[in-house]
Structures are given as C-alpha cells and as structure tokens.
Enzyme design. Sequence first.
Site, short mmCIF file in Angstrom:
data_model
loop_
_atom_site.label_atom_id
_atom_site.label_comp_id
_atom_site.label_asym_id
_atom_site.label_seq_id
_atom_site.Cartn_x
_atom_site.Cartn_y
_atom_site.Cartn_z
N LYS A 1 0.84 -1.20 0.00
CA LYS A 1 0.00 0.00 0.00
C LYS A 1 0.88 1.25 0.00
O LYS A 1 0.61 2.22 -0.73
CB LYS A 1 -0.90 -0.01 1.23
CG LYS A 1 -1.92 1.12 1.21
CD LYS A 1 -2.67 1.24 2.51
CE LYS A 1 -3.78 0.24 2.65
NZ LYS A 1 -4.51 0.37 3.91
N LYS A 31 -18.70 9.99 19.63
CA LYS A 31 -18.63 9.18 18.40
C LYS A 31 -19.60 7.99 18.48
O LYS A 31 -20.38 7.74 17.55
CB LYS A 31 -17.19 8.68 18.21
CG LYS A 31 -16.99 7.72 17.09
CD LYS A 31 -17.17 8.36 15.73
CE LYS A 31 -17.11 7.34 14.64
NZ LYS A 31 -17.20 7.90 13.32
N CYS A 66 -19.16 1.00 9.25
CA CYS A 66 -19.30 1.78 10.50
C CYS A 66 -20.54 1.43 11.30
O CYS A 66 -20.43 0.93 12.41
CB CYS A 66 -19.29 3.26 10.16
SG CYS A 66 -17.83 3.74 9.26
N THR A 87 -12.45 4.40 15.55
CA THR A 87 -13.66 4.32 16.39
C THR A 87 -13.38 3.32 17.48
O THR A 87 -13.18 2.14 17.22
CB THR A 87 -14.86 3.83 15.58
OG1 THR A 87 -15.05 4.74 14.52
CG2 THR A 87 -16.11 3.77 16.42
N LYS A 112 -23.44 1.84 -0.35
CA LYS A 112 -24.16 3.07 -0.69
C LYS A 112 -23.49 3.63 -1.94
O LYS A 112 -22.47 3.09 -2.39
CB LYS A 112 -24.12 4.07 0.46
CG LYS A 112 -22.72 4.55 0.79
CD LYS A 112 -22.81 5.62 1.86
CE LYS A 112 -21.52 6.41 1.90
NZ LYS A 112 -21.60 7.53 2.81
C1 UGA Z 1 -21.12 6.87 8.76
C2 UGA Z 1 -21.48 8.24 9.38
O1 UGA Z 1 -22.49 8.88 8.59
C3 UGA Z 1 -20.25 9.14 9.47
O2 UGA Z 1 -20.58 10.35 10.13
C4 UGA Z 1 -19.15 8.41 10.27
O3 UGA Z 1 -17.96 9.18 10.34
C5 UGA Z 1 -18.85 7.08 9.59
O4 UGA Z 1 -20.04 6.29 9.52
C6 UGA Z 1 -17.78 6.39 10.39
O5 UGA Z 1 -18.02 6.06 11.57
O6 UGA Z 1 -16.64 6.26 9.92
P1 UGA Z 1 -20.78 5.95 6.25
O7 UGA Z 1 -20.83 4.59 6.86
O8 UGA Z 1 -19.68 6.28 5.30
O9 UGA Z 1 -20.70 7.09 7.41
O10 UGA Z 1 -22.12 6.18 5.43
P2 UGA Z 1 -23.56 6.82 5.67
O11 UGA Z 1 -23.79 7.82 4.62
O12 UGA Z 1 -23.73 7.26 7.07
O13 UGA Z 1 -24.50 5.57 5.38
C7 UGA Z 1 -24.46 4.40 6.20
C8 UGA Z 1 -25.53 3.42 5.76
O14 UGA Z 1 -26.83 3.92 6.07
C9 UGA Z 1 -25.55 3.14 4.25
O15 UGA Z 1 -25.79 1.76 4.04
C10 UGA Z 1 -26.70 3.98 3.75
O16 UGA Z 1 -27.28 3.47 2.57
C11 UGA Z 1 -27.67 3.87 4.91
N1 UGA Z 1 -28.63 4.99 5.00
C12 UGA Z 1 -28.20 6.26 5.22
C13 UGA Z 1 -30.00 4.73 4.87
O17 UGA Z 1 -30.41 3.56 4.68
N2 UGA Z 1 -30.88 5.75 4.98
C14 UGA Z 1 -30.48 7.03 5.20
O18 UGA Z 1 -31.36 7.93 5.31
C15 UGA Z 1 -29.10 7.30 5.32
#
Ligand code: UGA
Length: 434
Positions: free
Chosen positions: A38, A205, A261, A122, A321
Amino acid sequence: MQSLTVTIIGSGYVGLTTGVCLAELGHTVICSDNDESKVRLLASGGCPIYEPGLPELMRKNAQRLSYTADIADAVRRADIIFVAVGTPSTPSGAPDMSYVERVARTIALAMNSYKLVVEKSTVPVQTAEWMKRTIARYDKAGTPFDVASNPEFLREGTAVQDFLKPDRIVLGVESDRARDLLLRLYAPIDAPKVVVDIKSAELIKHASNSFLAMKISFINAVATICELTGADIDEVVQGMGYDRRIGKDFLRAGVGYGGSCFPKDVDAFIWLAGTLNYDFALLKSVRDINREQRDRFFKKIEDALWVLKGKTVAVLGIAFKANTDDIREAPALDIMRRLLDAGACVRAYDPQAMDHARAQIPQAEYCASPYEAMQGADCAVIMTEWEEIRSLDLDRAVRALAHPIVVDGRNLFDPAEMKRRGFDYRSIGRGHAR
Ligand code: UGA
C-alpha cells in the site's frame, strides 16, 4: 498559521483522508502503514481507495505528503501522531483492540521528544486511557506525551467535503498543551470546535453513529407500517422533516444500513453498555430492525417471482451506498447470496464495486452495464442509489427485461410513473403503490 508535522499511523480510509486533508490545510503529513505494498502504491501516486476528490488533493499537496512503512521513524518526526488503525468486530461485538495496542507500544518505544497522540479510530470509551497507560509503561526514557481523542465524522463518498467543511470538530483533551496543538492544527477550518474531556469525546462518536443508525431503523419500521396501512413513507418523511427538531436527513427508508461503520459501531455500543451492566435494549432493537429489513426485502423478491429456482435476477448496485466501492456489510451481498442459495441466477452490475464483489461471490455473473444485467432477466433488484441507476433509461430497461418487474430497495423511482411505463414496481413503504 504555523504548520505542524503530523504522522498518521494506518493509511486506510480514515487515515488517508485525514492525512491528505491535513496537508491541504498546510501541514506536513507523513502517512504510515505496515502494509508495504500500500505504501508503494501511495508513494507512486496511486490511491488505494475510491473516494471522490481524494486523488486530486493528493496530487495538489504532493509536496507536503510522504508515505512510509517505517512507523518508528514517522513517529520521531511528528509533532502530532494520529492513530487510525482498524478496530474490527469480534464475534461478541467487542472491537478487536490489538492493532491499537500494538501501535501504542510502537509509539512508546520510538518517541524521542514530546508527542501528542490522537486516537482517530472508532474505539470504545476508555481506550485513550488504555493507550496512555500502555505508552507510559513502555516509555522507559520518560519522554513526555499527551493522549487526545478526535473522532471523525466522515462519510464515505463525501469524506473530503466532510473533513474540510464539518458541522463540528470534537477535541477530547486533558491538557492545555494538547488543546492548543489541536486548535492550531484545525485553525484553518471554520467550524465549531467542541473541546471536551477525552471520555466524552469517545462517547460522542459512539452516540452519534448509533443515533443515526437509530433514525434509519426507525424510519424503516415506519415504512413497514406504511405498507401495512396503505400510507406513503415519502409523504410521512416530508411531513416529519420540516420539524427542525427531527430534520429531514437520515430518514431515507430502504433495505437497511450497511458499511464498515454503523453495523460495527452499533454492536460495539451494545457490547460496551453490557460491560457496564446496562442493557441498551433500544440499540438492540435498532440492530434487529435492520436485520429484519433485509429479510423483508428478500421476501418482496420472492413475492414478485414466487419460485426463485431457475429465475434470473439482475442486481443493480452492490456497494453499501453510492459513490464508494466499499462492499463491507453491503445489503446487496446478503441478497445476492440468498438468491444464489435459492437457485436463482444472479447478474450484477455496479459502477465501482464489481472487483470486490467478484472476489467474494464468484458464482454471480458480472455485467458491463445495467442494461446487460437486465437483458432477459426475470426481475431487476435495486440495491444502491447510484446516480447511474437513478437515471436509467426506463424504456430501454422495460425492453431489456423478460418481465418488467423491479424491486427497489432504495425508492429511486416514482411508483405512479413506473406503473404508467408498464413496470410491476415494488419499493419500500409505499403502501398505496403496493
Ligand atoms: C457513517 C457516518 O455517517 C459518518 O458520520 C461516520 O464518520 C462514519 O459512519 C464512520 O463512523 O466512519 P458511512 O458509513 O460512510 O458514514 O455512510 P452513511 O452515509 O452514514 O450511510 C451508512 C448506511 O446507512 C448506508 O448503508 C446507507 O445506505 C444507509 N442509509 C443512510 C440509509 O439507509 N438511509 C439514510 O437515510 C441514510
């Protein structure tokens, strides 16, 4: 601004984004990792993850960025050391802290002058405390140091934007020196800086991610009630979202949350509460609803096709996503495996995640476009809200499919419009549409 030298230990998704964005703020950044391949890739200008905007920032700040597998040397050169190594889940839900512990020892043995060690992974509450004890134990020379917690709130797909324009920056510190260094580090970012004690920062967090997961499970539960009553989840969310105390965000009903996450962090918070003799029943329900949501979605496909054996299903989107190639805990993988187990033939398409998916589910067929995946298929299943899928040429889709059945886990289309175009369209929580 006076620039600082920052070492990042662990150049994965969080570490690399943090390092590159700190270089963009004007700091000198050394990204270290024990994975030499990497490091070689990074040093040659490559980017190991798909994250919009990141490769451009790496190139723009190349002068201030360096990459190394020599972690001890990187520690010696730093003012501030960020620990961003993995904390994978163990079967009990407890995070595996062995990487963090090993890094703490490495730092202790390498330190030659005052260092501020910042946890970015985390981690359960009290990890900073353990890191502090571990560093002190192995720091035979008595070199001064501080430990701090600076949780990240980056979302995959928008991580650069989230870093440079955050809602807030949380700084968990226990000395003025640590606070002043971190305030200097983040001085160029115009956002509220929440300075708290270390344990509170760690809890912020846990609580933030779990709360967001709770919003998703809540709205998915309401979507189920919509299906049972004939109401429409989009209309319900619209009516709720105008209330500023509730807000519109994270109320998109769908196939449930995935990613590296939320599933892991919800498990870890339930586990942590358990170790403190608190039964976090609310969060257990959040997790259960998320699991059931996948079961319910699979049932929708069964309801549409009746017998799955021998049927061909086009799976559109695999990433957990949109705008990422990450398939960790992606609902699509689960659905693809269940379809294959039931004897269906799976033809999948994703703009970014197919290489990763192929490695995990080689039995599926991977296609060059959504239309190729749908060609002659008995049904299309939408798993990821990619713009490319949202803007499908629906006339072409209806011609490609053997039967115009679409089961949509992301509610990308208007049910009335889909019906008008001749689709048998099934989505989440739109009871009056089906
Ligand atoms: C999430 C948090 O949003 C971040 O703030 C955090 O820093 C991160 O985890 C982490 O701990 O590192 P992430 O996992 O990248 O970020 O993605 P999100 O956009 O939060 O989506 C998470 C999941 O929830 C996805 O599967 C998404 O499709 C789903 N989701 C999100 C829904 O089903 N409905 C929604 O309204 C929003």
